[in-house]
Design an enzyme around this catalytic site. Structure first.
Site, short mmCIF file in Angstrom:
data_model
loop_
_atom_site.label_atom_id
_atom_site.label_comp_id
_atom_site.label_asym_id
_atom_site.label_seq_id
_atom_site.Cartn_x
_atom_site.Cartn_y
_atom_site.Cartn_z
N GLU A 61 0.86 -1.20 0.00
CA GLU A 61 0.00 0.00 0.00
C GLU A 61 0.89 1.24 0.00
O GLU A 61 2.02 1.18 0.46
CB GLU A 61 -0.90 -0.02 1.24
N CYS A 101 5.63 5.57 9.18
CA CYS A 101 6.16 4.85 8.01
C CYS A 101 7.61 5.14 7.69
O CYS A 101 8.46 4.27 7.79
CB CYS A 101 5.31 5.17 6.78
N ARG A 140 3.36 9.39 16.15
CA ARG A 140 4.48 8.44 16.10
C ARG A 140 5.70 9.11 15.46
O ARG A 140 5.58 9.75 14.41
CB ARG A 140 4.09 7.18 15.31
C1 UDX Z 1 4.50 8.23 3.83
C2 UDX Z 1 4.55 8.11 2.31
O1 UDX Z 1 4.35 9.38 1.70
C3 UDX Z 1 3.50 7.14 1.83
O2 UDX Z 1 3.59 6.98 0.43
C4 UDX Z 1 3.74 5.82 2.51
O3 UDX Z 1 2.84 4.87 2.10
C5 UDX Z 1 3.68 6.00 4.03
O4 UDX Z 1 4.64 6.97 4.43
P1 UDX Z 1 3.02 9.58 5.57
O5 UDX Z 1 3.85 8.96 6.64
O6 UDX Z 1 1.56 9.64 5.76
O7 UDX Z 1 3.27 8.84 4.18
O8 UDX Z 1 3.54 11.06 5.42
P2 UDX Z 1 4.23 12.00 4.32
O9 UDX Z 1 3.24 12.99 3.90
O10 UDX Z 1 4.97 11.25 3.30
O11 UDX Z 1 5.27 12.76 5.27
C6 UDX Z 1 6.26 12.03 5.99
C7 UDX Z 1 7.06 12.95 6.87
O12 UDX Z 1 7.94 13.75 6.11
C8 UDX Z 1 6.24 13.94 7.71
O13 UDX Z 1 6.83 14.04 8.99
C9 UDX Z 1 6.35 15.22 6.94
O14 UDX Z 1 6.16 16.36 7.73
C10 UDX Z 1 7.76 15.12 6.40
N1 UDX Z 1 8.00 15.88 5.17
C11 UDX Z 1 7.24 15.62 4.07
C12 UDX Z 1 8.98 16.84 5.12
O15 UDX Z 1 9.65 17.10 6.12
N2 UDX Z 1 9.19 17.51 3.94
C13 UDX Z 1 8.46 17.26 2.83
O16 UDX Z 1 8.71 17.89 1.81
C14 UDX Z 1 7.44 16.29 2.89
#
Ligand code: UDX
Length: 439
Positions: free
Chosen positions: A154, A266, A336
């Site tokens: 996923e 994740c 988390r």
């Molecule tokens: C992520 C992946 O995007 C997704 O495809 C996977 O299935 C699960 O993990 P998610 O954990 O929901 O999703 O968050 P995401 O929006 O990817 O952000 C991850 C982390 O990176 C967050 O802490 C966010 O604040 C940080 N981030 C994101 C940054 O610091 N800079 C960015 O440009 C984007």
């Protein structure tokens, strides 16, 4: 006859998967060992805050296509396809994924399977897991060789889980037979008809996809965060730098926002599990490379604390600190591996009084960090503060009136860790404004 689908594990991934499968028109039973979660889901309520998920659950618990149970006997010979959606967190004291939840699903389900079934893993697991699980079904199930394992990773982003479930940007089918591929094409007929691309591969490739995707995303974030440090020294602006390189289609602007680093359920653990598996397989290159990505990410949190310390120009002991944000990113109540909460906790350990405000994540944050103080509004959190830290990019924080906040703080000092606030507006209102990575 319409397909019958079981979804095992009904937290974030499972709740979205179950609701999505019902929306595709299938009969669905979700199974979980947590009775209170099952009760909530049967009322059409999600076990967590996820925009759009409650209405989707409610629609299909009402139509009767969707229900939840704690009893595996209800799904064993009922479902044509079993999706495994349980958690694979980081093991305590180790980088590897903890597969105990996956293993206990097999313990319970395998002895109950007496007819042919396709078991499809969606959880993120180390490469090689599907084959090992299949061997267990073959020996532990009465149906024996008639149980087949496939992997279909996923890619749900929190806060976009419903959309990512119903309209996936790609589908990866890791299969060992044509029959399994055809079954999965049937299950995902709706998004495939809509144009979602399908990659069909062996199971090992599919198992690697999720870890590889998250490792790449983490690398992008750490890359821009490393450049933020360079910008600070050189007097450059990392946000404009990201815009400029992001216009290159080969690079792309996504995941190039510098800030306190990545967190969540994740990216951090998937990256580490990937490293651990690479180590087991003896592939040093990817391990060394990803270790650097992880280290840059950790340093980011310290960097923000240092900038704030520099700004107050005094010891932390006895200072009052307001932290805006506790969730690991905006749009979720998930804390988390949240950089915001980690930074708040570390500043408190230095002797400051830290008050946190988050529009959604306070309850979860309180469970993880009960010693922090929690406020129910920005102004309450900022009351008498010597410094304000903006650490989760909720829209509410961008819309703040700097003058109104200034009226309640002791010292108008702010660190915009997310590089998301309007620096000019805050400075015009009399604030000393720092955004690490921007001049
Ligand atoms: C992520 C992946 O995007 C997704 O495809 C996977 O299935 C699960 O993990 P998610 O954990 O929901 O999703 O968050 P995401 O929006 O990817 O952000 C991850 C982390 O990176 C967050 O802490 C966010 O604040 C940080 N981030 C994101 C940054 O610091 N800079 C960015 O440009 C984007």
């Amino acid at each position: 006859m319409t397909l019958r689908i079981s979804v095992i594990g009904t937290n974030y991934l499972g709740a979205n998967t179950a609701a999505g499968m019902a929306e595709f028109g299938f009969e669905v039973i979700g199974v979980d060992i947590d009775e209170s979660r099952v009760k909530l889901l049967n009322e059409g309520r999600a076990p967590l805050f996820e925009p759009g998920l409650d209405p989707l659950l409610k629609t299909h618990t009402d139509t009767g296509l969707l229900r939840f149970t704690t009893d595996y006997r209800e799904i064993a010979d009922w479902a044509d396809v079993h999706f495994i959606c349980v958690g694979t967190p980081q093991t305590d004291g180790d980088y590897a994924a903890d597969l105990s939840q996956v293993s206990s699903v097999v313990d319970t389900l395998a002895p109950l399977l007496t007819k042919p079934a396709l078991v499809v893993g969606r959880s993120t697991v180390p490469v090689g897991t599907a084959a090992a699980l299949e061997r267990r079904f073959h020996t532990e199930s009465p149906a024996g060789q008639q149980v087949e394992l496939a992997w279909q990773p996923e890619f749900l982003r929190e806060a976009h889980g419903v959309d990512d479930t119903l309209h996936p940007d790609r589908l990866v089918f890791g299969v060992a037979s044509d029959a399994a591929e055809q079954r999965l094409r049937e299950v995902f007929a709706t998004p495939i008809a809509e144009g979602s691309p399908v990659v069909v591969s062996n199971r090992q490739t599919a198992e690697l996809v999720k870890g590889a995707a998250n490792a790449f995303l983490a690398t992008k974030i750490s890359f821009i965060n490393a450049l933020a440090e360079m910008c600070d020294v050189a007097g450059a602006d990392v946000s404009l730098l990201a815009d400029a390189i992001g216009f290159d289609a080969r690079i792309g602007r996504g995941m190039l926002n510098a800030g306190p680093g990545y967190g969540g359920g994740c990216l951090p653990k998937d990256l580490r599990a990937f490293m651990a598996r690479a180590g087991e397989l003896g592939v040093e290159e990817i391990m060394t490379f990803l270790r650097a990505v992880d280290e840059i990410n950790r340093r980011r949190r310290s960097r923000i604390i240092d900038v704030a310390h520099d700004l107050i120009g005094a010891e932390w002991l006895g200072r009052k600190v307001a932290v805006l944000g506790a969730a690991f990113k905006a749009g979720t109540d998930d804390v988390r591996s949240s950089p915001a909460l980690d930074i708040a906790g570390r500043i408190q350990l230095h002797g400051a009084t830290v008050t946190v405000y988050d529009p959604q994540a306070t309850e979860n944050a309180r469970l993880v960090r009960p010693t922090l103080t929690y406020a129910s509004s920005v102004l309450e959190a900022c009351q008498g503060a010597n410094v304000v830290l903006h650490l989760t990019e909720w829209p509410e924080f961008r819309e703040l009136d700097p003058a109104e906040v200034k009226a309640v703080v002791a010292d108008p000092l702010i660190v915009d860790g997310r590089l998301a606030l309007d620096a000019d507006a805050w400075r015009a209102a009399g604030w000393t404004f720092r955004a690490p990575g921007k001049p």
